[in-house]
Design a protein around this motif. Structure first.
Motif, short mmCIF file in Angstrom:
data_model
loop_
_atom_site.label_atom_id
_atom_site.label_comp_id
_atom_site.label_asym_id
_atom_site.label_seq_id
_atom_site.Cartn_x
_atom_site.Cartn_y
_atom_site.Cartn_z
N UNK A 95 0.80 -1.21 0.00
CA UNK A 95 0.00 0.00 0.00
C UNK A 95 0.83 1.26 0.00
N UNK A 96 2.11 1.15 0.24
CA UNK A 96 3.01 2.31 0.24
C UNK A 96 3.97 2.26 -0.95
N UNK A 97 4.44 1.05 -1.25
CA UNK A 97 5.35 0.90 -2.38
C UNK A 97 5.19 -0.51 -2.93
#
Length: 429
Positions: A347-349
């Motif tokens: 979800x971030x990277x």
């Protein structure tokens, strides 16, 4: 090239001096030449070869402006590239208003006011300006023509003639279609310019990101979350530059980096030409994956890539020796097994990578190859999967594991068999 923020400008468009904007100007030049020809024909049909010489002067001036516009699209001067489109747009508006004014008669003979010949330049110039995909120029042209048209119409009917008000109303009715057309062209230029800007921005981002994303992983990326990670069999290849620590210490950083990049380029081309994926670069090493096909096709492709790397390094070293540079030596390690491959996204990277015991074993195989001074090593899982025709072209020998390295898959060293000399065994004529 500068890409504007579409959210900050109600009329987002490309920089007037940008290469893409100049490309739109060049595509509009044939239309401009067509307009010049249409005006010339219309003038001949309307006037013949005499009378109203000012109209011919304007046409010649428009031709000169067309030549200036053509030269300006190839000018390297940013000032010329920025100012010339505005100047030519204003000149086009002046020409359109002049032709309209030239056809508006004084009050008392207003029955023939503004025929189709008078309106033709305004519409043609409007289309040509819209093709440049610069909303501000379209808006400038539309406002100049509308204001000039209204002004000359008002001036022409300023009299006490009984039909003056009717003539003015007729002129206003002719202004409405042009205003509507200008609005449609303005919206089309704005929408197309915004679309072109968004497409260009997405293209740039894709080009930039493609340099960080391994080639050949599109299938994994497009499957979406929840379906991007799969367990599958793969053949993995690690190629490392031997003695890189000593070279980094003994040579300037920029020199060592250039040598490392030469090696990486050879490995990348070899892997991709064999149908593999360069997963990542790890310092002085390259990790490649062969995921397509069955175990045999994977193993054959991986060994073909190794053979290509060896050939490329030999050619590189010949050039280096001729230039008085030290030779570069690489170690290629091959292993095969089941692993998890796909896009790992928290979800971030998001990152494409592989996980599993196979990767851990590959690291230990690499260390064993380095300690043994071998150039090409492969686990028995890889060698046993090779097709018979490939096996015949390689010599193999078992590499005895060292007890302190713990449990290792059975490892073999590989060496390409020399090509037989065709002259051997031939009887003299």
């Amino acid at each position: 090239m500068k890409i504007p923020d579409a959210g900050q400008n109600p009329f987002p468009e490309l920089d007037l001096s940008s290469g893409l904007a100049r490309g739109f100007d060049r595509r509009a030049l044939p239309v401009r030449l067509g307009i010049l020809a249409a005006l010339l024909v219309a003038a001949l049909l309307d006037y013949g070869h005499e009378g109203r010489a000012g109209h011919w002067i304007v046409l010649l001036a428009y031709g000169a402006a067309t030549i200036a516009a053509a030269v300006g699209t190839y000018s390297r001067s940013k000032r010329v590239a920025t100012a010339l489109p505005v100047a030519t747009t204003a000149f086009d508006a002046a020409v359109a208003v002049y032709v309209i004014a030239d056809h508006i008669e004084p009050a008392g003979s207003l029955a023939h006011a503004t025929d189709s010949i008078a309106a033709l330049p305004a519409y043609l110039f409007l289309i040509q300006t819209g093709m440049r995909l610069r909303p501000r120029l379209v808006a400038l042209f539309g406002m100049l023509v509308l204001s000039g048209w209204a002004a000359v119409a008002a001036f022409a009917v300023m009299s006490d003639a009984p039909q003056a008000h009717q003539a003015m109303a007729g002129e206003l009715l002719r202004l409405i279609p042009f205003a509507a057309a200008a609005g449609f062209v303005l919206y089309a230029a704005w929408w197309t310019s915004r679309s072109a800007t968004s497409t260009l921005r997405a293209w740039r981002e894709r080009v930039l990101l493609a340099r960080f994303l391994p080639g050949g992983v599109d299938d994994f990326v497009t499957r979406g979350a929840g379906h991007a990670i799969h367990e599958r069999r793969a053949t993995v290849l690690a190629v490392d530059l031997r003695g890189s620590s000593a070279m980094a210490r003994d040579y300037p950083a920029e020199v060592f980096v250039s040598w490392l990049l030469d090696m990486r380029g050879i490995v990348h081309d070899a892997v991709t030409s064999a149908g593999g994926i360069v997963d990542k670069y790890m310092g002085d090493g390259v990790l490649a994956l062969f995921l397509s096909g069955d175990a045999t096709s994977q193993a054959d492709a991986a060994l073909a890539a190794v053979d290509e790397v060896a050939s490329g390094m030999e050619a590189l070293n010949r050039r280096r020796v001729a230039g008085g540079l030290p030779q570069l030596r690489v170690i290629a390690s091959l292993h095969a097994g089941d692993l998890l491959a796909g896009v790992f996204d928290d979800g971030r990277r998001a990152e494409f990578t592989v996980l599993g015991p196979c990767m851990n074993d590959l690291s230990r195989i690499e260390r064993r190859a380095k300690s043994a001074g071998a150039d090409i090593v492969a686990s028995l899982d890889v060698v046993s999967s090779l097709s018979p025709s490939v096996v015949l072209r390689w010599e193999s020998a078992r590499l005895v594991p060292q007890s302190q390295q713990g449990r290792l898959p059975e490892i073999l060293t590989l060496r390409r068999k020399p090509f037989p000399d065709p002259s051997v065994g031939q009887q003299p004529a």
